[in-house]
Design an enzyme around this catalytic site. Sequence first.
Site, short mmCIF file in Angstrom:
data_model
loop_
_atom_site.label_atom_id
_atom_site.label_comp_id
_atom_site.label_asym_id
_atom_site.label_seq_id
_atom_site.Cartn_x
_atom_site.Cartn_y
_atom_site.Cartn_z
N GLU A 145 -3.61 -11.07 -6.04
CA GLU A 145 -2.69 -11.51 -7.10
C GLU A 145 -1.32 -10.84 -6.98
OE1 GLU A 145 -6.93 -11.25 -8.65
OE2 GLU A 145 -5.55 -10.01 -7.47
N ASP B 126 0.81 -1.22 0.00
CA ASP B 126 0.00 0.00 0.00
C ASP B 126 0.85 1.27 0.00
OD1 ASP B 126 -2.17 -1.71 0.19
OD2 ASP B 126 -2.30 -1.54 2.37
#
Length: 406
Positions: free
Chosen positions: A299, A132
Amino acid sequence: MEKSIVILAGGGPAPGINTVIGSVAKTFLKDGYRVIGLHDGYKNLFNGKGVTTDIDFKLADDIFSRGGSFLRMSRYKPKDDEFTSDFFEKNNIKLLVTIGGDDTASTANRIATFLRNKNVPVQNLHVPKTIDNDLPLPYGQPTFGYQSAREEGVKLGKTIYEDARTSGNWFVVSAMGREAGHLAFGIGVACHYPMIVIPEMFNKTKLTLDKITKLIVSSIVKRNILDIPYGVAVVSEGVFHFMSDDDIAASGIQFTYDDHGHPELGNVSKAHIYNILLQNELKKLNISVKSRPVELGYELRCLAPTAFDLEYCTYLGMGVKQLFDQSVTGAVVTVDATGNVKPLYLKDVADEKGKVKPRLIDMQSADTKTVFANALHYLTEADKEAAKKYLENPDEYLFNNILEWN
């Protein structure tokens, strides 16, 4: 008794964890330390059920370039009354190395304070991990894992854009990000997406699902005016962290929450939600456009690290030893572009409750302002007349009006 260090990983996986583990281990082994890997994060550190693995050079060398984490991870956050010094005293631990985000770092600080009060001095150093990119590191320094995740996200994102162009459709992509929009922004810019939606752009207005939908419609209509019947909009999952409870409930989403109080967004397809709302809006406006949802999340977390993170995490791992030798404790390890290692003390970036404030995208930075001014497609005042072909009231779909940037 042999001097030891212990390494654990908390939160979710990110590319480069094994590189950090391997680099820390190799550096400390060279100086005669026993290196203990603790599985399951903090979950069993204090209850006597902890599973450990001694990490020797062969193991460290075997794992350093792999994706995922050799050490099983956990989001468990122990309470203060669970703390004991048994594990640290029994194994003559001199350093607790934690790999994770803000919660993992804050917990390490609490544990180190407890141990000092018990006259069991153990240094603690934290390696900043998250795709992030939202830990408050010095400007220009990413959290490790972000660049590898963005690289893979761009590979997938380019394929999605090619599909849109080939089929004449639109795609709505959701990208991980918790509270920040770094990953969605980084992927969207690199892929030339005509619409990027991140929570930081709602700096002058309340963030709602309706406004997100209108932004995507604004981009679709603008592209139609330009005779471009396809496109991709990427939306950061972080938008959910800034919505009111009423707005989330109105969407029909049922959330569960993790041990830290964060919504478990992985249980819900955000792209599906955005796409359904978009389809409903397009139908109401009688605009015939097909759109499909694509989720970019899990993913990206267990990829083998790219060259950037292989190098970066190696420096971070060696930086742990450098700061340890300087008697630094209660700090995040940072490494700049020239290889200089410096501590970022948690007390300097945490609030009065010990919570680390996330790093958001700076909407006033030159790169952000350039992208929003030049790279995207959306309706402006100059498009109002042409937009009347598609919209009864174009003013509701002007980019600046939606965001109240006027």
